[in-house]
Design a protein around this motif. Structure first.
Motif, PDB file in Angstrom:
ATOM      1  N   ALA A  40       0.847  -1.199   0.000  1.00 11.88           N
ATOM      2  CA  ALA A  40       0.000   0.000   0.000  1.00 11.88           C
ATOM      3  C   ALA A  40       0.881   1.248   0.000  1.00 11.88           C
ATOM      4  N   ASP A  41       0.402   2.285  -0.646  1.00  8.84           N
ATOM      5  CA  ASP A  41       1.144   3.534  -0.793  1.00  8.84           C
ATOM      6  C   ASP A  41       0.783   4.479   0.363  1.00  8.84           C
ATOM      7  N   TRP A  42       1.580   4.458   1.418  1.00 10.51           N
ATOM      8  CA  TRP A  42       1.322   5.332   2.565  1.00 10.51           C
ATOM      9  C   TRP A  42       1.541   6.798   2.215  1.00 10.51           C
ATOM     10  N   ASP A  43       2.415   7.067   1.239  1.00 11.97           N
ATOM     11  CA  ASP A  43       2.638   8.462   0.825  1.00 11.97           C
ATOM     12  C   ASP A  43       1.355   9.051   0.230  1.00 11.97           C
ATOM     13  N   ALA A  44       0.631   8.243  -0.528  1.00 16.48           N
ATOM     14  CA  ALA A  44      -0.628   8.716  -1.112  1.00 16.48           C
ATOM     15  C   ALA A  44      -1.650   8.992  -0.014  1.00 16.48           C
ATOM     16  N   ILE A  45      -1.685   8.127   0.999  1.00 17.13           N
ATOM     17  CA  ILE A  45      -2.611   8.344   2.114  1.00 17.13           C
ATOM     18  C   ILE A  45      -2.236   9.620   2.864  1.00 17.13           C
ATOM     19  N   LYS A  46      -0.952   9.836   3.065  1.00 15.95           N
ATOM     20  CA  LYS A  46      -0.485  11.060   3.722  1.00 15.95           C
ATOM     21  C   LYS A  46      -0.904  12.296   2.934  1.00 15.95           C
ATOM     22  N   ASN A  59      -3.335  15.402   4.153  1.00 16.29           N
ATOM     23  CA  ASN A  59      -2.946  16.809   4.107  1.00 16.29           C
ATOM     24  C   ASN A  59      -3.869  17.653   3.233  1.00 16.29           C
ATOM     25  N   ALA A  60      -4.662  16.968   2.378  1.00 22.33           N
ATOM     26  CA  ALA A  60      -5.502  17.704   1.424  1.00 22.33           C
ATOM     27  C   ALA A  60      -6.918  17.946   1.942  1.00 22.33           C
ATOM     28  N   VAL A  61      -7.328  17.214   2.976  1.00 24.30           N
ATOM     29  CA  VAL A  61      -8.700  17.340   3.474  1.00 24.30           C
ATOM     30  C   VAL A  61      -8.695  17.755   4.941  1.00 24.30           C
ATOM     31  N   ARG A  62      -9.860  18.221   5.410  1.00 23.94           N
ATOM     32  CA  ARG A  62      -9.987  18.653   6.806  1.00 23.94           C
ATOM     33  C   ARG A  62     -10.670  17.595   7.673  1.00 23.94           C
ATOM     34  N   HIS A  96       3.680   7.824   9.793  1.00 25.64           N
ATOM     35  CA  HIS A  96       3.995   8.165   8.403  1.00 25.64           C
ATOM     36  C   HIS A  96       2.890   8.989   7.754  1.00 25.64           C
ATOM     37  N   THR A  97       1.655   8.594   7.973  1.00 24.50           N
ATOM     38  CA  THR A  97       0.538   9.208   7.255  1.00 24.50           C
ATOM     39  C   THR A  97      -0.106  10.374   7.990  1.00 24.50           C
ATOM     40  N   GLY A  98       0.005  10.400   9.333  1.00 24.81           N
ATOM     41  CA  GLY A  98      -0.708  11.405  10.111  1.00 24.81           C
ATOM     42  C   GLY A  98      -2.191  11.122  10.237  1.00 24.81           C
ATOM     43  N   ALA A  99      -2.608   9.928   9.826  1.00 26.20           N
ATOM     44  CA  ALA A  99      -4.029   9.569   9.871  1.00 26.20           C
ATOM     45  C   ALA A  99      -4.515   9.436  11.311  1.00 26.20           C
TER      46      ALA A  99
END
Length: 227
Positions: A67-73, A77-80, A101-104
């Protein structure tokens, strides 16, 4: 994912007519900018929580495609709205790594959690016990059979379809079945399951092959003895 206007209208309809928050779960597009546009569209449509599976819809094999954790990150960062990350969660250390890594706000697990329902407690199956920097994972005194028995007791109390029970038992006992394939075949050929039959099957596996242990970090075991 081929008809984003339709998805947007569905989410808007739900968000405008329900009294509970609307959550969505998506996969990523091959192009990151398409994924970000997808996520922001859902937020604007009224999605209150977004779960992002960091693989494309063509990447079905979780063990083959990371899975691409960079894409999730980037989505985070793009949504509130809160974001949940999905993908590559095999054990508890992966949970911490993914959140860092993701800040999720949280994580999801699918296949690994089906195989090991105790994943979030820190227990690991044999497949992942050495997947750490210090190789300190020791037998926790529990095994897959213990989890299966606990699961079956819950199913007796809160009934679910037998097809789901069969599938979940297959997942939890996969390691043992690979060693004792004839027991797996017996389960597959059993047209009508009962709890009594399943408990007997678990005992048969124990008698044939001892245990299929679960493992926990030695320091966590020691700490639990003094708290």
């Amino acid at each position: 994912m081929d008809n984003l206007p339709l998805i947007k209208s569905l989410v808007e309809k739900l968000a405008n007519n329900l009294h509970v928050p609307v959550s969505c779960k998506v996969r990523i597009f091959p192009d990151l900018k398409d994924t970000l546009a997808y996520a922001t569209m859902l937020e604007e449509a009224g999605c209150a929580l977004l779960a992002v599976h960091g693989r494309t819809r063509d990447e079905k094999d979780g063990k083959k495609f990371r899975a691409d954790w960079d894409a999730i990150k980037a989505v985070k960062n793009a949504v509130r709205i809160p974001v949940l990350a999905n993908g590559n969660i095999r054990h508890l250390d992966d949970v911490h790594s993914c959140l860092m890594h993701t800040g999720a706000e949280g994580v999801l697990s699918a296949e690994s959690l089906l195989e090991n329902p105790a994943l979030f407690s820190g227990l690991r199956t044999a497949e992942w016990k050495d997947d750490s920097d210090n190789n300190s994972f020791k037998d926790a005194g529990l095994d897959q059979a213990d989890l299966v028995e606990e699961y079956l007791k819950l199913c007796e109390r809160y009934p679910v379809p037998w097809r789901m029970v069969r599938s979940h038992v297959h997942k939890m006992l996969g390691d043992w079945f690979s060693i004792q394939p004839h027991v797996r075949q017996e389960l597959n050929s059993q047209s009508k399951l009962t709890f009594e039959w399943l408990y007997e099957m678990v005992n048969k596996l124990r008698n044939l092959n001892g245990r299929s242990p679960l493992y926990k970090d030695r320091s966590a075991i020691c700490n639990s003895l003094f708290t």
